[in-house]
Motif scaffolding. Structure first.
Motif, PDB file in Angstrom:
ATOM      1  N   GLY A 110      37.071  35.967  27.868  1.00 35.62           N
ATOM      2  CA  GLY A 110      36.191  37.040  27.399  1.00 35.62           C
ATOM      3  C   GLY A 110      36.720  38.418  27.735  1.00 35.62           C
ATOM      4  N   ALA A 111      35.995  39.418  27.243  1.00 34.44           N
ATOM      5  CA  ALA A 111      36.473  40.798  27.340  1.00 34.44           C
ATOM      6  C   ALA A 111      36.544  41.296  28.792  1.00 34.44           C
ATOM      7  N   VAL A 112      35.562  40.933  29.594  1.00 37.45           N
ATOM      8  CA  VAL A 112      35.571  41.408  30.983  1.00 37.45           C
ATOM      9  C   VAL A 112      36.681  40.706  31.772  1.00 37.45           C
ATOM     10  N   GLY A 113      36.846  39.410  31.537  1.00 37.32           N
ATOM     11  CA  GLY A 113      37.954  38.688  32.164  1.00 37.32           C
ATOM     12  C   GLY A 113      39.294  39.296  31.789  1.00 37.32           C
ATOM     13  N   GLN A 114      39.405  39.747  30.537  1.00 39.27           N
ATOM     14  CA  GLN A 114      40.638  40.391  30.071  1.00 39.27           C
ATOM     15  C   GLN A 114      40.832  41.738  30.757  1.00 39.27           C
ATOM     16  N   GLN A 163      39.096  28.648  45.515  1.00 39.32           N
ATOM     17  CA  GLN A 163      39.261  28.206  44.124  1.00 39.32           C
ATOM     18  C   GLN A 163      40.720  27.814  43.927  1.00 39.32           C
ATOM     19  N   PRO A 164      40.984  26.792  43.092  1.00 42.28           N
ATOM     20  CA  PRO A 164      42.354  26.290  42.973  1.00 42.28           C
ATOM     21  C   PRO A 164      43.272  27.180  42.145  1.00 42.28           C
ATOM     22  N   TRP A 165      42.691  27.977  41.250  1.00 39.76           N
ATOM     23  CA  TRP A 165      43.489  28.832  40.364  1.00 39.76           C
ATOM     24  C   TRP A 165      42.937  30.244  40.410  1.00 39.76           C
ATOM     25  N   LEU A 166      43.753  31.217  40.102  1.00 37.91           N
ATOM     26  CA  LEU A 166      43.243  32.590  40.026  1.00 37.91           C
ATOM     27  C   LEU A 166      42.199  32.691  38.917  1.00 37.91           C
ATOM     28  N   GLY A 167      42.322  31.851  37.909  1.00 40.28           N
ATOM     29  CA  GLY A 167      41.329  31.794  36.833  1.00 40.28           C
ATOM     30  C   GLY A 167      40.080  31.006  37.191  1.00 40.28           C
ATOM     31  N   VAL A 180      35.527  33.166  34.110  1.00 40.44           N
ATOM     32  CA  VAL A 180      36.897  33.625  34.346  1.00 40.44           C
ATOM     33  C   VAL A 180      36.890  35.066  34.863  1.00 40.44           C
ATOM     34  N   GLY A 181      36.031  35.895  34.260  1.00 38.08           N
ATOM     35  CA  GLY A 181      35.895  37.260  34.764  1.00 38.08           C
ATOM     36  C   GLY A 181      35.472  37.276  36.223  1.00 38.08           C
ATOM     37  N   GLN A 182      34.617  36.318  36.601  1.00 41.55           N
ATOM     38  CA  GLN A 182      34.174  36.215  37.997  1.00 41.55           C
ATOM     39  C   GLN A 182      35.334  35.778  38.894  1.00 41.55           C
ATOM     40  N   ALA A 183      36.099  34.802  38.443  1.00 38.44           N
ATOM     41  CA  ALA A 183      37.265  34.356  39.224  1.00 38.44           C
ATOM     42  C   ALA A 183      38.254  35.501  39.414  1.00 38.44           C
ATOM     43  N   HIS A 184      38.498  36.252  38.335  1.00 38.79           N
ATOM     44  CA  HIS A 184      39.422  37.391  38.439  1.00 38.79           C
ATOM     45  C   HIS A 184      38.862  38.462  39.375  1.00 38.79           C
ATOM     46  N   THR A 215      38.425  27.441  38.082  1.00 39.33           N
ATOM     47  CA  THR A 215      38.623  25.983  38.096  1.00 39.33           C
ATOM     48  C   THR A 215      39.822  25.565  37.246  1.00 39.33           C
ATOM     49  N   ALA A 216      40.328  26.462  36.423  1.00 35.45           N
ATOM     50  CA  ALA A 216      41.484  26.170  35.561  1.00 35.45           C
ATOM     51  C   ALA A 216      42.367  27.417  35.500  1.00 35.45           C
ATOM     52  N   PRO A 217      43.634  27.255  35.155  1.00 32.46           N
ATOM     53  CA  PRO A 217      44.514  28.432  35.084  1.00 32.46           C
ATOM     54  C   PRO A 217      44.091  29.402  33.982  1.00 32.46           C
ATOM     55  N   SER A 218      44.250  30.666  34.253  1.00 30.20           N
ATOM     56  CA  SER A 218      44.040  31.724  33.255  1.00 30.20           C
ATOM     57  C   SER A 218      45.334  32.546  33.189  1.00 30.20           C
ATOM     58  N   TYR A 219      45.302  33.570  32.378  1.00 25.28           N
ATOM     59  CA  TYR A 219      46.487  34.436  32.309  1.00 25.28           C
ATOM     60  C   TYR A 219      46.797  35.069  33.671  1.00 25.28           C
ATOM     61  N   ALA A 220      45.803  35.244  34.528  1.00 22.88           N
ATOM     62  CA  ALA A 220      46.081  35.763  35.873  1.00 22.88           C
ATOM     63  C   ALA A 220      47.058  34.845  36.605  1.00 22.88           C
TER      64      ALA A 220
END
Lengths: 230, 230
Positions: A89-93, A172-176, B91-95, A178-183
């Motif tokens: 989503g936009a905020v995650g981006q 948390q296992p990933w910066l994203g 994801v935004g929360q994880a970031h 529970t699963a990997p994100s672009y971070a």
């Protein structure tokens, strides 16, 4: 037709080591997009002139040419919204943009000081003069001096730059999450660069960041783990 | 019944200066939740014993007691999902968690070295001995020495710690993108702390982070701007 990506290569064309290109290799795999990589050297400016600038990664996707890893990640997210999201989503981006800027300004620089002389041994002979002169101008000293000073005096600073990652990985296992994100791909690319270009041990054996890196190396069929190293 | 929040106060009970409490004041306002703050001093451990620990912020929301600013932000997001989101999704929360860890480890520490002696002049007399001894133990020198060294030698390092923020603000007005997110509140609280407790100018007059801070001071009816300063 697969996406074409110009990817920084060494004297051995199979050696791919750009931190920015690795971010996009992982992002393409995350989205399940086929890619045909083209080995590229620092001095191959003509090959990517269509992008209007002189650095990789550059992708060609049909009629679109996009440069800059962050811009490419945003392009992939916008043009392939039906595939697994890089940002959630936009905020995650927006948050990932800060993480990208943090990695570029706080992690990449200290990492460079630990391996920059090793790079010279792996790059294509035609790139050597360009690489040495441009980087020595940036650092204000020889690459030998930068790397010797780095390993003697700056390893702790590099490892300290990853403190925020260690704090996050406690819960948390990933910066994203529970699963990997672009971070995750941002940091993975940042560390895959010294991993491929040098045998210097950037992280302590008991560092949770190393355990995270090992998990990330196994993503997408072991894309990162199968990459040639010097 | 409004949420009750225990909020670090100075000798003047209107002076509120905890970076972590400010994050939550902004998060509560972001969600449009009414709050009744209770001035709290470092040594008022009994008042928040119900939280099972000794630091603020602590909130009481009906029967729920929650401590730790990050945990409180997550609590507010989970329990008031119909109100404006702090994170824009998982994801935004994880970031944001990485941004929180970055602010705590890379920004708060350098900031402390610039104002820690000034804090002593503003806190409640009953807190002075506790504050001085606990912080001098942490820094390994007197608060006077920490602050003098900070202002003489470490101002640039503090300002450099905000480089990622400057890079992001080139292309988006808020760390959350087009609107503030909890990432903005994290950084706002981090800077509101020295702003309220000291008159030292943390940022250069032409710093884009200062322009961002000015915008943030106007959020939620000027919540931050109307806060008393020393």
């Amino acid at each position: 037709m697969p996406i074409v990506m110009y990817d920084l290569a060494g004297a051995d064309p199979a050696l791919r080591f750009s931190p920015y290109c690795w971010r996009i290799r992982m992002a393409l795999a995350h989205k399940g997009l086929a890619v045909e990589t083209v080995p590229w050297r620092f001095t191959d400016k003509d090959a990517i002139a269509c992008s209007g600038q002189g650095r990789v990664p550059v992708i060609r996707d049909g009629d679109s040419v996009v440069s800059d890893s962050w811009e490419i990640a945003c392009y992939l997210e916008a043009h392939y919204p039906e595939r697994p999201s890089l940002f959630g989503g936009a905020v995650g981006q927006a948050h990932a943009r800060l993480i990208n800027a943090w990695a570029d300004s706080a992690v990449l620089g200290p990492a460079a000081r630990l391996v920059v002389r090793d790079i010279l041994d792996a790059i294509d002979p035609k790139d050597v003069d360009y690489f040495r002169s441009s980087r020595e101008q940036r650092f204000g000293m020889t690459l030998e001096a930068v790397q010797a000073d780095g390993r003697e005096n700056r390893l702790a600073a590099f490892r300290d730059s990853l403190t925020p990652v260690r704090l996050v990985l406690r819960t948390q296992p990933w910066l994203g999450g529970t699963a990997p994100s672009y971070a995750d791909h941002i940091l993975f690319g940042t560390l895959q660069w010294p991993r491929c270009i040098s045998r210097f041990e950037m992280l302590a054996a008991d560092d949770p960041v190393l355990a995270w890196q090992e998990r990330a190396l196994d993503l997408y069929g072991g894309l990162g783990r199968s990459a040639p190293r010097v």
